[in-house]
Design a protein around this motif. Structure first.
Motif, short mmCIF file in Angstrom:
data_model
loop_
_atom_site.label_atom_id
_atom_site.label_comp_id
_atom_site.label_asym_id
_atom_site.label_seq_id
_atom_site.Cartn_x
_atom_site.Cartn_y
_atom_site.Cartn_z
N GLU A 1 -0.37 1.47 4.47
CA GLU A 1 -0.17 0.21 3.76
C GLU A 1 1.43 0.19 3.41
O GLU A 1 1.85 -1.00 4.00
CB GLU A 1 -0.92 -0.08 2.31
CG GLU A 1 -0.76 -1.45 1.73
CD GLU A 1 -1.41 -1.49 0.37
OE1 GLU A 1 -2.22 -0.72 0.11
OE2 GLU A 1 -1.13 -2.48 -0.24
N TYR B 1 6.12 -4.55 -4.60
CA TYR B 1 4.87 -3.79 -5.16
C TYR B 1 5.16 -2.28 -5.38
O TYR B 1 4.38 -2.27 -6.52
CB TYR B 1 3.83 -4.07 -4.01
CG TYR B 1 2.36 -3.54 -4.49
CD1 TYR B 1 1.29 -4.31 -5.11
CD2 TYR B 1 1.96 -2.22 -3.97
CE1 TYR B 1 0.32 -3.52 -5.45
CE2 TYR B 1 0.75 -1.60 -4.23
CZ TYR B 1 -0.16 -2.37 -5.07
OH TYR B 1 -1.29 -1.70 -5.44
N SER C 1 -2.87 -6.66 -5.42
CA SER C 1 -2.25 -7.06 -4.11
C SER C 1 -3.15 -8.24 -3.44
O SER C 1 -2.60 -8.82 -2.46
CB SER C 1 -2.27 -6.04 -3.13
OG SER C 1 -3.71 -5.54 -2.74
O1 NIG Z 1 -5.87 -2.05 -1.52
N1 NIG Z 1 -3.74 -0.07 -2.11
C1 NIG Z 1 -4.36 0.20 -3.01
N2 NIG Z 1 -5.02 -0.52 -3.71
C2 NIG Z 1 -5.17 -1.94 -3.75
C3 NIG Z 1 -4.18 -2.42 -4.72
C4 NIG Z 1 -4.55 -1.94 -6.03
C5 NIG Z 1 -3.95 -2.83 -6.92
O2 NIG Z 1 -2.69 -3.24 -7.14
O3 NIG Z 1 -4.61 -2.96 -8.16
C6 NIG Z 1 -5.05 -2.63 -2.14
O4 NIG Z 1 -3.83 -3.32 -1.94
#
Ligand code: NIG
Ligand code: FE
Length: 406
Positions: A251, A100, A327
């Motif tokens: 994360e 990712y 995600s």
């Molecule tokens: O919560 N972490 C940041 N934002 C989203 C993912 C956003 C995306 O990939 O479009 C999340 O995983």
């Protein structure tokens, strides 16, 4: 007319008035009445009890649960469901070995969704998002938090937040909104992160605040995204417009976001897949609800948040879907409950409380939603007959919902 639901095999999730959230050992209990009834007036729960004490039915519109069970609707306190199109090519890229974070570094990921969203009119975006709202409502979600963050320009961030406002007016699901201008640095500001942070603080936040478009403010505080210092400045600016923080932290790496969240009295701190043990101590005794998103770990094949350790140390936790195109392209809270049990090692009762009362708390709604309590909104799931509470997460792909009452 008043409604009476009768012949409820199990009425799950009863709490006395005034309980805002459950913590530590309290999470392992779900108060239940077997063979129950429940009455509703003007959309609120007015009474409930065992069938032996059922009131005269003539003044009610009667719904026969026929041995199904009743529980509060799921609350989903973290989604990005106002987005354009989809990103299944990245799904394939990940299968073939890209991570990712690598996809994001190459300019894909969030920025792909930003490009797609820029091309849509507000009406088109609204229609796509409403489709997802109908999907989650049918799956039992009665309250949802929705973030902006695929605009990354003042104009497009406002477009998303206006769509969220329209959704909240049109949907029977209770909606709260969060401004996430600091989700990524836009392509136009590539290499100029500090200028982008200034844009968020000096232009976006005042514009959002003036229209009263957001209840909460969020920052993606993580490696490769925004630093704790930038996060703190953005949250301070949001506070001037009454937006309380609900932030993304830990994360992709231990980001320092938990400290910032606690320092700014965040309502929740979300993700925590890479949370170091010391940060559990930071959260003890605070008002901040750690919110875990096991669907994200599942979809990205990443580590899971240390939810078990948090509860064992006395914290409450909430669970959310993270519904978004990159995600976690799913808003299925029953599946989130299953992942909570299977992957986070929560007991079914703990997972239940994490998707109801604690999830309602994590979006500032637990005074009105998230439990079977006299006076609360009757946002209820009526199931087909199920043998027990544990059957809900156990039957991890079986549809059990007969009716969603909002
Ligand atoms: O919560 N972490 C940041 N934002 C989203 C993912 C956003 C995306 O990939 O479009 C999340 O995983
Ligand atoms: Fe998220």
């Amino acid at each position: 007319m008043s409604i009476l639901i009768q012949n409820i095999a199990h009425l799950f999730g009863i709490l006395p008035a005034g309980v805002e959230r459950l913590q530590g050992k309290e999470m392992a209990h779900v108060e239940t009445i077997d063979d129950a009834w429940l009455s509703i007036e003007e959309g609120r729960i007015i009474d409930f009890g065992p069938m032996s004490s059922i009131p005269e039915t003539e003044h009610f519109e009667v719904i026969d649960a026929e041995g199904g069970s009743v529980m509060p609707c799921f609350c989903d306190p973290h989604t990005h469901l106002v987005y354009a199109g989809s990103r299944e090519q990245e799904f394939v890229d990940k299968i073939q070995g890209l991570s990712y974070a690598e996809i994001a570094r190459r300019g894909g990921g969030i920025l792909n969704s930003v490009d797609l969203l820029h091309r849509l009119t507000e009406q088109e975006l609204y229609e796509q998002a409403m489709h997802r709202m109908e999907e989650i409502e049918a799956k039992g979600t009665g309250c949802v938090e929705i973030k902006s963050g695929y605009g990354l320009s003042t104009e497009d961030e406002l477009k998303i937040l206006r769509v969220i406002r329209r959704i909240s007016q049109a949907s029977r699901v209770k909606v709260v909104s969060t401004f996430l201008g600091a989700h990524a640095v836009s392509r136009a500001y590539k290499g100029r992160q500090s200028d982008y942070v200034r844009l968020v603080i000096d232009e976006m936040i005042p514009a959002v605040g003036k229209e009263g478009l957001a209840d909460y403010i969020d920052v993606f505080c993580d490696e490769g995204f925004f630093t704790p210092e930038e996060t703190a400045r953005i949250l301070k600016a949001g506070a001037r417009y009454g937006m309380r923080p609900k932030i993304h932290a830990d994360e992709l790496a231990a980001s320092g976001g938990v400290r910032v969240a606690v320092d700014h009295q965040a309502l929740s701190v979300d993700h925590l897949e890479s949370m170091p043990d010391e940060e559990i101590d930071l959260l003890l005794g605070t008002a901040t609800m750690p919110t875990c998103l096991p669907g994200t770990s599942f979809f990205l094949n990443m580590p899971y948040a240390p939810a078990r350790r948090m509860i064992d140390r006395g914290l409450g936790i909430a669970l959310a879907s993270d519904y978004n195109p990159g995600s976690t392209p799913s808003g299925d809270m029953k599946f989130v409950m299953s992942l909570g049990c299977i992957k986070l090692r929560l007991l079914p009762e703990e997972a239940f409380n994490a998707v109801t009362i604690n999830a309602a708390y994590a979006m500032g709604l637990s005074h009105d939603y998230g439990s079977i309590t006299i006076g609360k909104k009757a946002h209820l799931i009526l199931t087909h007959p199920i043998p027990s509470l544990a059957f809900i997460p156990y039957s991890y792909t079986t549809p059990i919902i007969r009716k969603v009452l909002l």
